[in-house]
Design an enzyme around this catalytic site. Structure first.
Site, PDB file in Angstrom:
ATOM      1  N   TYR A 166       0.627  -1.073  -0.037  1.00 24.15           N
ATOM      2  CA  TYR A 166      -0.415   0.030  -0.310  1.00 24.15           C
ATOM      3  C   TYR A 166       1.028   0.956   0.443  1.00 24.15           C
ATOM      4  O   TYR A 166       0.260   1.950  -0.368  1.00 24.15           O
ATOM      5  CB  TYR A 166      -0.642   0.115   1.583  1.00 24.15           C
ATOM      6  CG  TYR A 166      -1.961   1.166   1.291  1.00 24.15           C
ATOM      7  CD1 TYR A 166      -2.774   1.354   0.858  1.00 24.15           C
ATOM      8  CD2 TYR A 166      -1.296   1.706   2.866  1.00 24.15           C
ATOM      9  CE1 TYR A 166      -3.650   2.578   0.998  1.00 24.15           C
ATOM     10  CE2 TYR A 166      -2.548   2.963   2.792  1.00 24.15           C
ATOM     11  CZ  TYR A 166      -3.425   3.785   1.518  1.00 24.15           C
ATOM     12  OH  TYR A 166      -4.552   4.642   2.026  1.00 24.15           O
ATOM     13  N   LYS A 183       1.076   4.078  -2.941  1.00 28.57           N
ATOM     14  CA  LYS A 183       0.911   5.321  -2.909  1.00 28.57           C
ATOM     15  C   LYS A 183       1.800   6.334  -2.882  1.00 28.57           C
ATOM     16  O   LYS A 183       1.427   7.362  -3.741  1.00 28.57           O
ATOM     17  CB  LYS A 183       0.106   5.460  -1.188  1.00 28.57           C
ATOM     18  CG  LYS A 183      -1.846   5.111  -0.945  1.00 28.57           C
ATOM     19  CD  LYS A 183      -2.678   5.340  -2.343  1.00 28.57           C
ATOM     20  CE  LYS A 183      -3.883   5.380  -1.662  1.00 28.57           C
ATOM     21  NZ  LYS A 183      -5.186   5.030  -2.449  1.00 28.57           N
TER      22      LYS A 183
END
Length: 302
Positions: free
Chosen positions: A171, A175
């Site tokens: 993640y 991001k």
């Protein structure tokens, strides 16, 4: 309905719940017609249902707004293309794209399976790239036809993308990639009348409920600092014509706080004018680090 987005058409991905739902409702409240995209999957990406997207559409229409559901998979080329086509066929134009879709597959790095890595990269990073690419192709065509848009893109990053987050290597990497994509898109698309910015929100959603369980419970009668609706006003402004001149920037938003994030910038430097030996390079690096601002800790680091 009137407001700062009156007459504009906005697409919001992952808009069936949480932040995306709040963004869609806030955009509609300010006059935008909204394409509500959502696959209706679980928090880990499993399953799927048209229900969440349709429910948000019904909420918008119940308040006098205009909205249409899109339940295609925007991590596929066909799904992303149909997302843009839905806006054009239904409302005749596209003015703003809010990339928000995502889910989690959290694991410590040594336990992180390849499928968990690929799935998170697909939805967060490819799920930003493909809608952006098809929207940009439309806006470029409009510019070439003599109709330069006044378009906006709002990408969704995270504090994990800015600082890293223990247990979220996939993640965090995705991001962080969104931030790089934002900067390049802002530079490349400016000639077509497109502004591109990124947001790192903090709010109570399905994706964050376990992470912030001890600090997120709202207190009756008090300002709910973790409500997703607190983030949406900045998204609406970034999607509106009012944000003219703002592009290639990254914001944090949480509760009543908005922060402009300042990314990698040159810090202390030393130029020998010749090749360093390894020992010299190490001595120089330690001296520069002593003069530099200390690194901020990764989320969850002890």
């Amino acid at each position: 309905m009137t407001g700062i987005c009156t007459g504009r058409v906005a697409v919001v991905t992952g808009a069936g719940r949480g932040l995306g739902r709040a963004h869609a409702l806030a955009l509609a409240a300010e006059g935008a017609a909204v394409v509500v995209n959502d696959l209706g999957v679980a928090a880990d990406g499993a399953g799927g249902s048209a229900g969440p997207a349709r429910q948000v559409v019904e909420e918008i229409r119940a308040h006098g707004g205009r909205a249409v559901a899109h339940t295609g998979d925007i991590t596929t080329d066909d799904g992303a293309r149909s997302l843009v086509t839905t806006a054009l066929d239904t409302f005749g134009r596209l003015d703003a794209l809010v990339n928000n879709a995502g889910f989690l597959r959290d694991r410590m790095l040594v336990n992180l399976a390849e499928d968990d890595w690929d799935a998170v990269m697909r939805v967060h990073l490819k799920g930003h790239f493909l809608p952006l690419r098809h929207a940009a192709a439309h806006w470029r065509a409009e510019t070439k036809a003599g109709r330069t848009p006044d378009a906006r893109v709002v990408n969704t990053s995270s504090g994990a993308g800015l600082l890293g987050s223990v247990g979220q290597a996939n993640y965090s990497a995705a991001k962080a990639g969104v931030l790089g994509l934002t900067l390049v898109a802002a530079a490349e698309l400016a000639r077509y009348g497109v502004q591109v910015n990124a947001l790192a929100p903090a709010a109570r959603t399905r994706m964050t409920e376990r992470t912030f369980a001890s600090t997120m419970a709202p207190v009756e009668g008090a300002f709910d600092a973790m409500a997703p609706e607190n983030v949406s006003p900045l998204v609406v402004w970034l999607a509106a014509a009012d944000s003219a001149g703002v592009t290639g920037r990254v914001f944090e938003a949480e509760g009543g706080r908005i922060t402009v994030m300042e990314g990698w910038r040159p810090g202390p430097t030393l130029d020998k004018g010749a090749r360093w030996s390894p020992t010299e390079a190490g001595e120089a690096a330690r001296g520069l680090l002593a003069a530099a601002e200390p690194a901020r800790p990764v989320y969850g680091a002890s």
